[in-house]
Design an enzyme around this catalytic site. Structure first.
Site, PDB file in Angstrom:
ATOM      1  N   LYS A 120       1.137  -0.997  -0.100  1.00 48.61           N
ATOM      2  CA  LYS A 120      -0.422  -0.015   0.228  1.00 48.61           C
ATOM      3  C   LYS A 120       0.681   1.332   0.029  1.00 48.61           C
ATOM      4  O   LYS A 120       2.059   1.148   0.534  1.00 48.61           O
ATOM      5  CB  LYS A 120      -1.443   0.086   1.564  1.00 48.61           C
ATOM      6  CG  LYS A 120      -2.173   0.865   0.537  1.00 48.61           C
ATOM      7  CD  LYS A 120      -2.683   0.946   3.022  1.00 48.61           C
ATOM      8  CE  LYS A 120      -3.404   2.180   2.886  1.00 48.61           C
ATOM      9  NZ  LYS A 120      -4.540   1.534   4.202  1.00 48.61           N
ATOM     10  N   SER A 157      -9.802   2.210   3.111  1.00 48.65           N
ATOM     11  CA  SER A 157      -8.558   2.421   2.245  1.00 48.65           C
ATOM     12  C   SER A 157      -7.913   1.277   1.378  1.00 48.65           C
ATOM     13  O   SER A 157      -7.373   2.823   0.566  1.00 48.65           O
ATOM     14  CB  SER A 157      -7.957   3.754   3.226  1.00 48.65           C
ATOM     15  OG  SER A 157      -6.979   2.656   4.099  1.00 48.65           O
ATOM     16  N   SER A 202      -9.737  -0.707   7.066  1.00 46.85           N
ATOM     17  CA  SER A 202      -9.136  -0.607   5.868  1.00 46.85           C
ATOM     18  C   SER A 202      -8.663  -2.089   4.961  1.00 46.85           C
ATOM     19  O   SER A 202      -7.929  -1.590   4.007  1.00 46.85           O
ATOM     20  CB  SER A 202      -7.933   0.584   6.063  1.00 46.85           C
ATOM     21  OG  SER A 202      -8.932   1.745   5.631  1.00 46.85           O
TER      22      SER A 202
HETATM   23  N1  GLN Z   1     -13.117   3.637   6.173  1.00 48.43           N
HETATM   24  C1  GLN Z   1     -12.351   4.125   8.005  1.00 48.43           C
HETATM   25  C2  GLN Z   1     -12.026   5.721   7.676  1.00 48.43           C
HETATM   26  O1  GLN Z   1     -12.333   6.533   6.718  1.00 48.43           O
HETATM   27  C3  GLN Z   1     -11.122   3.889   8.331  1.00 48.43           C
HETATM   28  C4  GLN Z   1      -9.480   3.450   7.454  1.00 48.43           C
HETATM   29  C5  GLN Z   1      -8.525   3.428   7.521  1.00 48.43           C
HETATM   30  O2  GLN Z   1      -8.344   2.081   8.752  1.00 48.43           O
HETATM   31  N2  GLN Z   1      -8.010   3.694   6.968  1.00 48.43           N
HETATM   32  O3  GLN Z   1     -11.025   6.298   8.585  1.00 48.43           O
END
Ligand code: GLN
Length: 488
Positions: free
Chosen positions: A79, A154, A178
C-alpha cells in the site's frame, strides 16, 4: 497465458523451494497479468517492472548460492502508505507527489530480510482516509467482481490486486477497518493484527493509537505466514509490543473448532443490515458451529458510541500527524509564495484533498481549548468503555463472530456526497481498533448478484493464533471461489 500469478504465497514458497520455477518467472507472470488487467482494475499506482525483475533475479541468484530464507523470491505488493526504500511513497496524495522513501519501514525490512521482492505500490484513499479508494488523488480502483463498484478502502488497491490475481499478497494498513473492509468487498482475506503486534515505524501515520499494518492475502495461511515475518518488538517503535508470537503453525494444524467458545455480539446483528449480507454471515456462523465451536450470544453495549469516538479520536490524531506536510520537508511545495506562512497555506490548500481537509479541520476543532472536554475527552472515555466491554466478553469467549460491513460493496460514486453515511459503514470494524484487538476478515459467500461478503473474527489482543485458527478451519471447509478474474 500467465499462471504463477494465481498462486498463494505458500504455494510460491514451495514452488521456488522445490526448484519448480524461479522468482523471475513468477514476477514475469505477475507483470503480464498486471499489463493485461490493471488498466481496467486500477489497483497499482506505481510499478517499476525493471526493478521488480532485478530484485527477482537477485533472489534467484541468492537461492543458487544456497541462501535459505522463508520468503526468498516471493513478490509482495505494498500500500502506498508504507515506506519501501527507493520506491515512491505518495499516500495517494498530491502533497507527496514525487516523494521517494529514504528508508524501509520495519515491516518491510523484515520481509526483505526474509527474501521478499517488492512488486509495486497499491492505490488507496488519500492518507488512508476513506472506505472506497475514491479519495485517492491518483485514480479510482474498481472492484474486480463488479467493475461498477468500489473495492472498499482505504486499502482498496491492495484488495483489488489480490482478488484479480495481479498480486500474490499485498500489505495494507487498518486504522478503522481499512484492511478488513476492502478484503470483505473483494473476497480476499484481511488481517488486522493486535495494536502493537507489528511495528508502525515507516508506516505514514494517520491515527497513531489505532494504525496497524496488515496483510491482504488469498488464504488465511498466507496471512499467518506474513504476520510471522513482520511481527515483533522494534527499538524504532516503542508501541511495538515485546511479546512472543503465538505458535501460528500449530494453530493452523487444528482440524476443527472443538473446544472454542465463539461469541455473537448482539449489537452487531441489528436492523438496517443488508439481508443478503446478514444471511451469508449467519450461514457461516452455523457452519462454524458444525465445525465444533460452541456459540454464545454476548453483548457489547457501548458499540453505539464507537463510530463517533473513532472519528473524533482519529481526526484529532490525524490533524497532529499531518501537520508535518508543510512544503518544507516532504514532497510538493507551492512555489510562488511571498513568505513561509503563505507557502505553508498554499502548499496544504493545493496538496490535500477534500476528505483530508475535512478531517484536519474536524480534528483541530475537537482538540481546541473550548471543545476539548466536550468532544476529545469524552471520546477517550467512550474508548475506555468500549475496551472494557471487550474485556468482559473475552472472559467467556475465545473470539467473536460478526459481519465486517453492513452492506455489500457500494456503487462507484454512491458515497461521494455523503461522508456521514460512509462513516456509519465502519460500525463493525472500528471497535477492534479502539480496543486494540486483533481481527480477521474471511470470505463467507456472495450475494445473488455475485458480490463477496466477509465474516469477521475478532480476538483478544495478541491472540492472532485463535482468530487465524477459526478463519483457516472455516475457509478450508467452506472453500469459496477466490479469484474474480476467470481467464487471461
Ligand atoms: N474507513 C475508515 C476511515 O475512513 C477507516 C480507515 C482506515 O482504516 N485507514 O477512517
Amino acid at each position: 497465458m500467465p499462471q504463477f500469478n494465481t498462486l498463494t504465497v505458500a504455494q510460491a514458497v514451495d514452488l521456488l523451494a522445490q526448484g519448480g520455477s524461479t522468482s523471475e518467472a513468477l514476477v514475469g507472470d505477475l507483470l503480464e497479468a498486471i499489463r493485461a488487467r490493471d488498466g481496467a482494475v486500477g489497483a497499482y499506482v506505481h510499478l517499476d517492472e525493471a526493478d521488480a525483475l532485478r530484485q527477482a533475479r537477485a533472489a534467484d541468484a541468492q537461492r543458487r548460492a544456497g541462501k535459505l530464507a522463508p520468503l526468498l523470491g516471493v513478490p509482495i505488493a505494498v500500500k502506498d502508505v508504507i515506506n519501501v526504500a527507493g520506491q515512491p511513497c505518495g499516500c495517494a496524495s498530491r502533497i507527496l507527489e514525487g516523494y521517494t522513501a529514504p528508508y524501509d519501514a520495519t515491516a518491510i525490512a523484515r520481509l526483505r530480510a526474509a527474501g521478499a521482492v517488492f512488486l509495486g505500490r497499491a492505490n488507496m484513499d488519500e492518507f488512508a482516509m476513506g472506505s472506497t479508494t475514491e479519495n485517492s488523488a491518483v485514480k479510482i480502483t474498481r472492484n474486480p467482481w463488479d467493475p461498477s463498484r468500489v473495492p472498499g478502502g482505504s486499502s482498496g488497491g491492495s484488495a483489488a490486486m489480490v482478488a484479480a490475481d495481479e498480486a500474490l499478497a499485498a500489505l495494507g494498513s487498518d486504522t478503522g477497518g481499512s484492511v478488513r473492509q476492502p478484503a470483505a468487498f473483494c473476497g480476499c482475506v484481511g488481517l488486522k493484527p493486535s495494536y502493537g503486534r507489528i511495528s508502525r515505524y515507516g508506516l505514514t501515520a494517520f491515527a497513531s493509537s489505532l494504525d496497524q499494518i496488515g496483510p491482504l492475502t488469498k488464504t488465511v495461511a498466507d496471512a499467518a505466514l506474513l504476520l510471522e515475518v513482520m511481527g515483533g518488538a522494534d527499538p524504532l517503535d516503542s508501541t511495538a509490543a515485546d511479546l512472543p508470537m503465538p505458535d501460528l503453525a500449530a494453530a493452523l494444524r487444528q482440524p476443527d473448532l472443538q473446544g472454542l467458545r465463539l461469541g455473537l455480539p448482539r449489537e452487531y446483528f441489528v436492523g438496517g443490515m443488508d439481508a443478503e449480507v446478514e444471511r451469508a454471515v449467519q450461514d457461516a456462523i452455523r457452519h462454524c458451529e458444525r465445525l465444533g465451536a460452541r456459540l454464545t450470544e454476548v453483548s457489547l453495549p457501548t458499540t453505539k458510541y464507537a463510530v463517533a469516538a473513532y472519528y473524533i479520536i482519529s481526526c484529532a490524531e490525524a490533524s497532529a500527524n499531518l501537520a508535518r506536510f508543510d512544503g518544507v520537508r516532504y514532497g510538493r511545495r507551492a512555489e510562488d509564495a511571498g513568505d513561509p506562512y503563505e507557502m505553508y497555506c498554499r502548499t496544504r490548500a493545493a496538496g490535500f484533498g477534500a476528505e483530508v481537509k475535512r478531517r484536519i479541520i474536524l480534528g483541530a476543532y475537537v482538540l481546541s481549548s473550548g471543545y476539548y472536554d466536550a468532544y476529545y475527552l469524552r471520546a477517550q472515555k467512550a474508548r475506555t468503555l468500549i475496551r472494557d466491554d471487550f474485556a468482559v466478553v473475552f472472559k467467556e469467549c475465545d473470539a467473536l463472530l460478526a459481519p465486517v460491513t453492513p452492506t455489500p460493496p457500494y456503487k462507484l460514486g454512491e458515497m461521494l456526497d455523503n461522508p456521514l453515511q460512509m462513516y456509519l459503514g465502519d460500525i463493525f470494524t472500528v471497535p477492534a481498533n479502539l480496543a486494540g484487538n486483533c481481527a480477521l476478515s474471511v470470505p463467507c459467500g456472495f450475494t445473488a448478484a455475485g458480490l463477496p461478503v466477509g465474516l469477521q473474527i475478532i480476538g483478544p489482543a495478541f491472540r492472532e493464533d485463535v482468530i487465524l485458527r477459526v478463519g483457516h478451519v472455516y475457509e478450508q471447509s467452506a472453500a469459496w471461489p477466490r479469484c474474480a478474474v476467470k481467464s487471461g
